[in-house]
Design a protein around this motif. Structure first.
Motif, short mmCIF file in Angstrom:
data_model
loop_
_atom_site.label_atom_id
_atom_site.label_comp_id
_atom_site.label_asym_id
_atom_site.label_seq_id
_atom_site.Cartn_x
_atom_site.Cartn_y
_atom_site.Cartn_z
N ASP A 76 0.87 -1.17 0.00
CA ASP A 76 0.00 0.00 0.00
C ASP A 76 0.91 1.22 0.00
O ASP A 76 1.31 1.73 1.04
N THR A 83 0.50 -6.86 -5.50
CA THR A 83 -0.25 -5.66 -5.86
C THR A 83 0.36 -4.42 -5.23
O THR A 83 0.70 -4.42 -4.04
N SER A 123 -0.77 -0.50 -4.51
CA SER A 123 -1.97 0.34 -4.46
C SER A 123 -1.62 1.76 -4.01
O SER A 123 -0.54 2.02 -3.47
N ASP A 160 -3.36 -1.66 -8.90
CA ASP A 160 -4.81 -1.70 -8.70
C ASP A 160 -5.49 -0.38 -9.02
O ASP A 160 -4.85 0.62 -9.37
N SER A 190 -6.82 1.89 -7.31
CA SER A 190 -6.58 3.06 -6.47
C SER A 190 -5.41 3.90 -6.98
O SER A 190 -5.16 5.00 -6.48
#
Length: 325
Positions: free
Chosen positions: A46, A66, A68, A94, A96
């Motif tokens: 993230d 991933t 993000s 992703d 976002s």
């Protein structure tokens, strides 16, 4: 190599990203990146950070993890990579994540703005939204994976775009594709790639080449030019809703095949278009088709199908359309 080891060496030749701190350390030291770097992503990240496009020459294996909340916003080239001359594989970006470019110097928007030196993208899945607002009469390039290819032997394979790509504003020439914007190199191959995002130009342009997979392939004077688009599928709407003063080329797979006078220069095989292809009526030299907008190249289409309508203004067609005004 862990972040503790990195603190003393700043060596990315065998760097493993195990957490966000590792990711930030790697990202914040892009001036230390080299062609010998091997980066391995071992976790989802993230990122939650603004990102400046940088050149990448090494190898990056995303391990099907991933990333993000990565935000790219510039008034020039906008992408996770500015110029790619290395290999990036198995990475998920992703929904976002956002990639935006605005202003007169906006040049290219994509995962990688430019591809150089036998660059390769493999197994990239992007759901990032991509947008470009142009403010000049320059040429502009946009694609989910690569904006423009400037050197030979670039490979894009097993990549998927799920994000919408929207271009607006003023420009002289627009090259826009669901996977690739523009190729003027030699030996480009786009294999087993899929686009599901909408590919849209809503701006004013002198000429537009827009395709569900690639905008323009083969705009070169090279006598040895070759290109391959194989096993690709477009499921997204391909639309030119803006105005063009010179010509418009819109295709479900490729907007423009431009390698003239080169025998069998471009091969398009086993490709399928399932997305509506549309452009407004009026303007000059509208060339629009379920597979290819304009086929000026000496190339071949083999085993390709279009299952969607082609629409010019309010009129729908099931085959290629050419309108001159």
């Amino acid at each position: 190599m862990t972040i503790t080891q990195l603190a003393s060496s700043l060596n990315f030749k065998d760097f493993i990203i195990n957490n966000k701190e590792d990711f930030d350390t790697w990202a914040d030291n892009s001036t230390k990146w080299t062609a010998e770097d091997v980066i391995t992503l071992k976790c989802d990240v993230d990122a939650n950070r603004d990102w400046k496009p940088v050149n990448f020459r090494g190898k990056f294996d995303g391990g099907k993890h991933t990333i993000s909340r990565l935000r790219v916003s510039t008034d020039g080239n906008a992408g996770i990579v500015d110029t790619l001359s290395g290999v990036i594989s198995n990475l998920i970006i992703d929904a976002s994540c956002t990639i935006k470019s605005t202003g007169a110097s906006a040049g290219a928007v994509a995962f990688a703005c430019c591809a150089d030196g036998s660059a390769k993208l493999s197994g990239i899945v992007s759901s990032a939204s991509i947008s470009m607002v142009t403010g000049s009469s320059n040429s502009h390039f946009a694609g989910a994976m690569i904006g423009q290819c400037i050197s030979p032997d670039v490979e894009i394979e097993n990549c998927v775009n799920n994000g919408d790509i929207v271009v607006s504003g003023k420009n002289s020439s627009l090259y826009l594709g669901g996977i690739l914007g523009y190729d003027k190199s030699n030996g480009i191959s786009i294999v087993n790639c899929t686009n599901t995002g909408a590919v849209t130009n809503s701006g004013a342009t002198a000429s537009a080449r827009i395709g569900g997979i690639a905008g323009d392939i083969g705009s070169t004077t090279s006598a040895t030019y070759t290109a391959l688009v194989s096993g690709c599928t477009n499921n997204g709407t391909v639309s030119n809703s803006g105005t063009t003063s010179t010509d418009t080329m819109v295709g479900g797979i490729v907007g423009m095949l431009a390698a003239r006078n080169i025998t069998n220069a471009v091969k398009i095989e086993k490709c399928t278009n399932n997305g509506l292809v549309t452009s407004p009526a009026g303007g000059k030299a509208i060339r629009i088709g379920g597979l290819v907008g304009d086929g000026a190249a000496n190339g071949t289409l083999d085993g390709c199908f279009s299952n969607a309508d082609v629409k010019v203004g309010t009129n729908k067609y099931s085959t290629e359309v050419r309108i001159s005004a």
